[in-house]
Design an enzyme around this catalytic site. Structure first.
Site, mmCIF file in Angstrom:
data_model
loop_
_atom_site.group_PDB
_atom_site.id
_atom_site.type_symbol
_atom_site.label_atom_id
_atom_site.label_comp_id
_atom_site.label_asym_id
_atom_site.label_seq_id
_atom_site.Cartn_x
_atom_site.Cartn_y
_atom_site.Cartn_z
ATOM 1 N N CYS A 1 0.832 -1.188 0.000
ATOM 2 C CA CYS A 1 0.000 0.000 0.000
ATOM 3 C C CYS A 1 0.878 1.252 0.000
ATOM 4 O O CYS A 1 2.051 1.211 0.323
ATOM 5 C CB CYS A 1 -0.907 0.018 1.226
ATOM 6 N N ARG B 1 2.462 1.113 -7.153
ATOM 7 C CA ARG B 1 2.504 0.031 -6.171
ATOM 8 C C ARG B 1 1.244 -0.827 -6.221
ATOM 9 O O ARG B 1 1.232 -1.936 -5.686
ATOM 10 C CB ARG B 1 2.657 0.624 -4.763
ATOM 11 N N TRP C 1 -4.219 -2.020 -0.792
ATOM 12 C CA TRP C 1 -4.457 -3.359 -1.314
ATOM 13 C C TRP C 1 -5.240 -4.106 -0.251
ATOM 14 O O TRP C 1 -4.807 -4.212 0.895
ATOM 15 C CB TRP C 1 -3.145 -4.102 -1.565
ATOM 16 N N ASN D 1 0.319 0.066 6.186
ATOM 17 C CA ASN D 1 0.784 -0.856 5.162
ATOM 18 C C ASN D 1 1.351 -2.081 5.859
ATOM 19 O O ASN D 1 2.217 -1.957 6.716
ATOM 20 C CB ASN D 1 1.867 -0.190 4.304
ATOM 21 N N GLY D 2 0.850 -3.285 5.523
ATOM 22 C CA GLY D 2 1.357 -4.498 6.129
ATOM 23 C C GLY D 2 0.238 -5.363 6.678
ATOM 24 O O GLY D 2 -0.927 -5.213 6.307
ATOM 25 N N GLU E 1 18.996 -22.639 -5.425
ATOM 26 C CA GLU E 1 18.945 -21.188 -5.581
ATOM 27 C C GLU E 1 20.123 -20.528 -4.868
ATOM 28 O O GLU E 1 20.708 -19.563 -5.372
ATOM 29 C CB GLU E 1 17.617 -20.651 -5.045
ATOM 30 N N LYS F 1 22.809 -18.102 -6.737
ATOM 31 C CA LYS F 1 23.057 -16.716 -6.328
ATOM 32 C C LYS F 1 24.543 -16.480 -6.083
ATOM 33 O O LYS F 1 25.094 -15.443 -6.452
ATOM 34 C CB LYS F 1 22.267 -16.391 -5.059
ATOM 35 N N GLU G 1 26.327 -16.308 -9.450
ATOM 36 C CA GLU G 1 25.985 -15.092 -10.188
ATOM 37 C C GLU G 1 26.720 -13.868 -9.650
ATOM 38 O O GLU G 1 27.213 -13.029 -10.423
ATOM 39 C CB GLU G 1 24.481 -14.828 -10.092
ATOM 40 N N HIS H 1 26.437 -39.958 -3.576
ATOM 41 C CA HIS H 1 26.429 -40.397 -4.975
ATOM 42 C C HIS H 1 27.339 -39.519 -5.839
ATOM 43 O O HIS H 1 27.068 -39.331 -7.023
ATOM 44 C CB HIS H 1 25.000 -40.379 -5.505
ATOM 45 N N LYS I 1 19.247 -8.860 -17.243
ATOM 46 C CA LYS I 1 18.044 -8.979 -16.418
ATOM 47 C C LYS I 1 16.987 -9.811 -17.114
ATOM 48 O O LYS I 1 16.311 -10.621 -16.483
ATOM 49 C CB LYS I 1 17.489 -7.581 -16.099
#
Length: 608
Positions: A2, A27, A74, A98-99, A480, A484, A487, A503, A603
């Site tokens: 929000c 937003r 929201w 907000n939250g 992941e 990261k 990258e 293995h 990106k």
């Protein structure tokens, strides 16, 4: 996510509040409202839908106050109606928020027992009632806000007005961002610098747990313990407001810290925390009950999100799932199950291999759904149902907040599927929704470990190889984590299912190879602990990411520990992503690499 804005001004503020809210429209929102103090009395205007509806209402019924707060909402708790729109008022108090307030139910029950009458379905209204009740008991505005903040559990940003206090505006943040703007004889609050740019170029970014007391002549800032705090004043570069890093060194660092906020926004879009239910995606465009099979296709980080989704869909909904790397799927001419759903995940919505796979499935008669962060993208436009992640612009090439928002969407969809297919009953659905509601707060708790993780990164950054291990739903997070690190820091890293250690990968173990083990204390922990024993027996340097119970039952003394809060197993992948992001980030910083634009990476991959 929000939008919040507040002004303690020298002239009527309604027009400027509207202007600031317009700058926050990116937003996303479904209702809006403004409250001002007119001769010390609260007056508010609220409207569902777009800001033009609120603007028309204020044109017909002007607001003349010189102090005010505004909000774009929201919907989380309660439908997007006028009665649920912010600001919320209780007695002399108006609040925008907000939250998500996780413990609003017991607080609301307590307030009702004390005689409070609620006018909305939101969690936010409890904040206004708590402050009002404390004021009524004789507290000062400052004392009332401090007392209320200590009772709230969750992630939030707040702006507060109090009747009779025309020269007072109070803001607070925990998990969700909030900035203070310094003007000439006036002060401002905003969700971000973009909202405040027309009014001032001097900004203070509140830190986690901070709250601020604003007067026209100045401000005071207090930390989470209530002690006075000094925060740096940042002078904005007005030609770069849309890509302002704030007080962060890199966009990636900023985007990691935005996760409590964007996760709140994304989860609120797909879950109704008031009823404890998951909203069917696309108003029922997908009939999960009738689906014979789900296929998920993506690239890179998005593919690992899809792999987590596979665990969720199969465990929570008993829905069979195939997952493919898009660059392979498009060429292997896979047979497609009639009546199946093909789900594509892409941050940009323009990934070439993913788009080609989508078109293959379209030709094969599949229903097409996509999880994207750019709703106007090609993948979104070519889908039967585009499912937005609501992460906001992500500047860093290595995905962070877009990934966790993809996970939030997948978890929400899996809960909806489980309920639709009869595998989850009402109580199970409500428990899962409640657990997901805790994610923004738990991510904030994980971010609080940043100093510990930075110190670990500085001790490790000169290594040449790193292994990541995870079992069950932690396995994709290990993948992941390794991606990261590769990258960002250019250190070779590999992620493995912990059960695969013997293995092959065990041959790499020695004292020079750190092994990052992602091991919450869950039903599979004992098996992962056995794998750690095997690493320890060979002199491996274990970096253990676990909770207190996991540390107590590990059976070894790790070289490094990142101690996470306890949480339900279902939400672990979202929260445990944060430390692996921070570890990769700080190892890259220590190695001096270009964090936001790593070499050779783009990106959006729009070519094969």
């Amino acid at each position: 996510m929000c939008g919040i804005v507040g002004i303690v001004g020298r002239a009527p503020v309604a027009e400027r509040l509207l202007d600031a809210l317009k700058r926050l429209e990116y937003r996303g929102y479904d209702s809006a409202g403004i409250a001002t103090l007119e001769e010390g009395v609260l007056v508010r205007r609220r409207a569902p839908g777009k800001l033009r509806n609120l603007e028309a209402l204020i044109a017909a019924e002007p607001l003349e106050g010189t102090s005010g707060i505004g909000h774009t909402r929201w919907a989380t708790h309660g439908a997007p109606t006028e009665r649920n729109a912010h600001p919320h008022v209780a007695g002399p108090v108006a609040v925008v928020h907000n939250g998500i307030i996780e413990n609003f139910r017991p607080l609301k029950d307590e307030l009702i027992a004390g005689g409070a009458v609620f006018e909305s379905d939101t969690d936010t209204e409890v904040i206004a009632h708590l402050i009002a009740a404390t004021l009524k008991a004789g507290a000062t505005p400052r004392e009332a806000v401090a007392s209320t903040l200590s009772r709230l559990r969750g992630a939030f940003a707040l702006a507060i007005l109090i009747e009779g206090e025309d020269d007072l505006l109070i803001g607070a943040r925990r998990g969700s961002p909030l900035a203070v703007g310094i003007g000439d004889g006036e002060m401002f609050l905003g969700s971000d610098a973009i909202a405040l740019a027309p009014f001032t170029d001097r900004i203070i970014y509140l830190e986690e747990g901070d709250w601020a007391v604003l007067h026209r002549a100045g401000y005071e800032i207090f930390d989470a313990s209530g002690k006075p705090a000094k925060r740096a004043v940042t002078v904005l570069r007005t030609n770069a407001l849309l890509v302002e890093k704030g007080n962060y060194r890199h966009f990636m660092e900023k985007e990691i810290h935005e996760q409590p906020d964007v996760l709140s926004r994304t989860l609120a879009h797909y879950l109704d925390f008031g009823t404890g239910t998951a909203r069917p995606p696309g108003d029922g465009k997908i009939d999960f009950a009738a689906l014979p099979r789900l296929s998920i296709t993506a690239c890179g980080t998005a593919n690992y999100a899809g792999l987590v989704g596979k665990y969720w869909f199969e465990q929570l909904a008993r829905l069979p799932v195939d997952i493919d790397v898009a660059s392979e799927f498009r060429y292997r001419e896979a047979p497609l199950t009639p009546g199946g759903l093909a789900l594509f995940i892409s941050q940009s919505g323009e990934t070439a291999d993913t788009l080609a796979s989508l078109r293959y499935c379209r030709e094969g008669g599949q229903t097409i759904a996509s999880i994207v962060n750019v709703p106007t993208s090609t993948i979104a436009r070519e889908s039967d149902l585009a499912i937005p992640t609501l992460a906001g612009p992500e500047i860093g090439v290595a995905s962070t907040k877009a990934f966790t928002c993809q996970l939030a969407v997948l978890a929400s969809l899996a809960v909806a599927a489980g309920r639709a297919r009869g595998h989850l009953d009402v109580a199970a659905e409500q428990a899962l929704v409640a657990a997901l509601g805790e994610v923004p707060r738990l991510v904030s708790d994980a971010l609080a470990l940043e100093g510990t993780i930075e110190a670990i990164a500085r001790r490790l950054h000169r290594v040449s190889d790193v292994l990541y291990l995870g079992r069950g739903i932690a396995y994709p997070i290990a993948l992941e984590g390794a991606l990261k690190l590769k990258e960002l820091s250019y250190i070779h890293a590999e992620g493995y299912a912990a059960g695969e250690l013997k293995h092959g990968p065990i041959a790499l173990i020695d004292e020079d190879v750190p092994v990052v083990v992602i091991a919450p204390f869950d039903r599979l922990f004992e098996k992962t602990a056995s794998n750690m024993q095997e690493v320890a027996a060979r002199g491996g340097r274990i970096v253990l990411i676990t909770d207190q119970k996991g540390l107590e039952h590990a059976g070894i003394t790790p070289a490094e520990v990142i101690l996470m809060p306890e949480m339900p197993e279902a939400i672990m992948p979202i929260v445990y992503t944060v430390p692996i992001q921070l570890l990769a980030y700080y190892m890259a910083v220590a190695n001096g690499t270009d964090v936001d634009q790593p070499r050779n990476l783009a990106k959006s991959v729009t070519v094969e």
